[in-house]
Scaffold this active site. Structure first.
Site, PDB file in Angstrom:
ATOM      1  N   CYS A  41     -87.550 -27.355 -48.839  1.00  0.00           N
ATOM      2  CA  CYS A  41     -87.517 -28.303 -49.949  1.00  0.00           C
ATOM      3  C   CYS A  41     -88.726 -28.081 -50.866  1.00  0.00           C
ATOM      4  O   CYS A  41     -89.785 -27.639 -50.424  1.00  0.00           O
ATOM      5  CB  CYS A  41     -87.529 -29.740 -49.423  1.00  0.00           C
ATOM      6  SG  CYS A  41     -87.361 -30.991 -50.730  1.00  0.00           S
ATOM      7  N   ASP A  43     -90.475 -30.312 -52.110  1.00  0.00           N
ATOM      8  CA  ASP A  43     -91.402 -31.416 -51.884  1.00  0.00           C
ATOM      9  C   ASP A  43     -92.856 -30.926 -51.712  1.00  0.00           C
ATOM     10  O   ASP A  43     -93.113 -30.034 -50.890  1.00  0.00           O
ATOM     11  CB  ASP A  43     -90.960 -32.192 -50.625  1.00  0.00           C
ATOM     12  CG  ASP A  43     -91.653 -33.533 -50.498  1.00  0.00           C
ATOM     13  OD1 ASP A  43     -92.904 -33.552 -50.405  1.00  0.00           O
ATOM     14  OD2 ASP A  43     -90.964 -34.560 -50.502  1.00  0.00           O
ATOM     15  N   ARG A  45     -95.270 -32.110 -50.279  1.00  0.00           N
ATOM     16  CA  ARG A  45     -95.908 -32.384 -48.989  1.00  0.00           C
ATOM     17  C   ARG A  45     -95.504 -31.396 -47.898  1.00  0.00           C
ATOM     18  O   ARG A  45     -96.057 -31.415 -46.808  1.00  0.00           O
ATOM     19  CB  ARG A  45     -95.562 -33.819 -48.541  1.00  0.00           C
ATOM     20  CG  ARG A  45     -96.017 -34.881 -49.531  1.00  0.00           C
ATOM     21  CD  ARG A  45     -95.332 -36.201 -49.254  1.00  0.00           C
ATOM     22  NE  ARG A  45     -93.890 -36.135 -49.499  1.00  0.00           N
ATOM     23  CZ  ARG A  45     -93.050 -37.157 -49.312  1.00  0.00           C
ATOM     24  NH1 ARG A  45     -93.502 -38.317 -48.878  1.00  0.00           N
ATOM     25  NH2 ARG A  45     -91.760 -37.019 -49.564  1.00  0.00           N
ATOM     26  N   HIS A  97     -86.910 -31.788 -44.144  1.00  0.00           N
ATOM     27  CA  HIS A  97     -88.034 -32.660 -43.753  1.00  0.00           C
ATOM     28  C   HIS A  97     -87.623 -34.126 -43.842  1.00  0.00           C
ATOM     29  O   HIS A  97     -86.827 -34.501 -44.715  1.00  0.00           O
ATOM     30  CB  HIS A  97     -89.260 -32.400 -44.647  1.00  0.00           C
ATOM     31  CG  HIS A  97     -89.074 -32.820 -46.071  1.00  0.00           C
ATOM     32  ND1 HIS A  97     -89.568 -34.004 -46.569  1.00  0.00           N
ATOM     33  CD2 HIS A  97     -88.418 -32.239 -47.099  1.00  0.00           C
ATOM     34  CE1 HIS A  97     -89.241 -34.113 -47.849  1.00  0.00           C
ATOM     35  NE2 HIS A  97     -88.539 -33.068 -48.196  1.00  0.00           N
ATOM     36  N   CYS A 100     -87.145 -37.011 -47.109  1.00  0.00           N
ATOM     37  CA  CYS A 100     -86.781 -36.143 -48.246  1.00  0.00           C
ATOM     38  C   CYS A 100     -86.192 -36.990 -49.374  1.00  0.00           C
ATOM     39  O   CYS A 100     -85.195 -37.687 -49.193  1.00  0.00           O
ATOM     40  CB  CYS A 100     -85.776 -35.093 -47.786  1.00  0.00           C
ATOM     41  SG  CYS A 100     -85.291 -33.945 -49.104  1.00  0.00           S
TER      42      CYS A 100
END
Ligand code: CO
Length: 208
Positions: A41, A43, A45, A97, A100
């Site tokens: 992803c 993302d 993080r 994750h 998400c």
């Protein structure tokens, strides 16, 4: 994080790398031979290399919203094709994750504009596993489970490609499904049975 700091960090990183190995960057520029294609992803993080302790040259990476493998997405399909056929990676990892945002958005009745067709693919994962998901009363657990099922379905989408089927037969390439739990930092192997998944879907998706 400001830009000035970023360039300072870069200088520090160069110093560290070359202190360990003076020819680090010359070696790097000679070519790449990654063993793993990582699809994760976007993302901020979920820092693929960092959380895996991977070094430059070790991972070929593709990231998009909710780590999707969509058959008409020229971008992800090109990445898979190049990594499997030309770089000859030995493993394809799909890493989702918990928490998400893409998966969360697909659980809500919201018009997200241009994102609608993308999120539709995650809603389709929900529909495929509706019975199991609707039986989970706890919303957080349902959300977590959809993250896991989405990884499984994207692994299946990887397996549906001709390049992957060919590489499996020729050199035993594997597909792995993982989830990063950012609440603990732990990387979880969903232990998807690659040969079994392959045998299940080959009746319909066999391209070889
Ligand atoms: Co995400």
């Amino acid at each position: 994080m400001n830009f000035e700091q970023i360039f300072k960090n870069n200088e520090k990183w160069i110093a560290e790398k070359t202190q360990q190995n003076p020819s680090f960057f010359q070696d790097l520029s000679k070519g790449q031979k990654p063993e793993i294609l990582y699809i994760g992803c976007s993302d901020s993080r979920v820092t693929a290399e960092d959380l895996m302790g991977a070094q430059p040259g070790e991972l070929f990476i593709h990231r998009n919203i909710a780590n999707m493998v969509v058959s008409i997405d020229l971008n992800v399909m090109s990445v898979i094709n190049y990594a499997v056929t030309h770089l000859k990676v030995q493993h394809v990892v799909v890493c989702g994750h918990y928490e998400c945002g893409g998966v969360k958005a697909s659980l809500q009745p919201l018009d997200m504009g241009i994102l609608n067709p993308w999120l539709r693919n995650i809603r389709d994962v929900y529909r495929t596993h509706q019975k199991e998901l609707d039986a989970i009363a706890n919303e957080q657990k349902k959300f977590d489970r959809l993250v896991e099922l989405n990884v499984e379905e994207q692994c299946i989408n990887v397996i549906k490609t001709a390049a992957v089927q060919k590489a499996y037969k020729e050199r035993g390439l594997t597909v792995q499904g993982w989830v990063f739990d950012m609440r603990t930092g732990k990387l979880i192997d969903l232990k998807i049975d690659f040969p079994q998944t392959l045998s299940h879907i080959m009746k319909i998706y066999n391209l070889e």
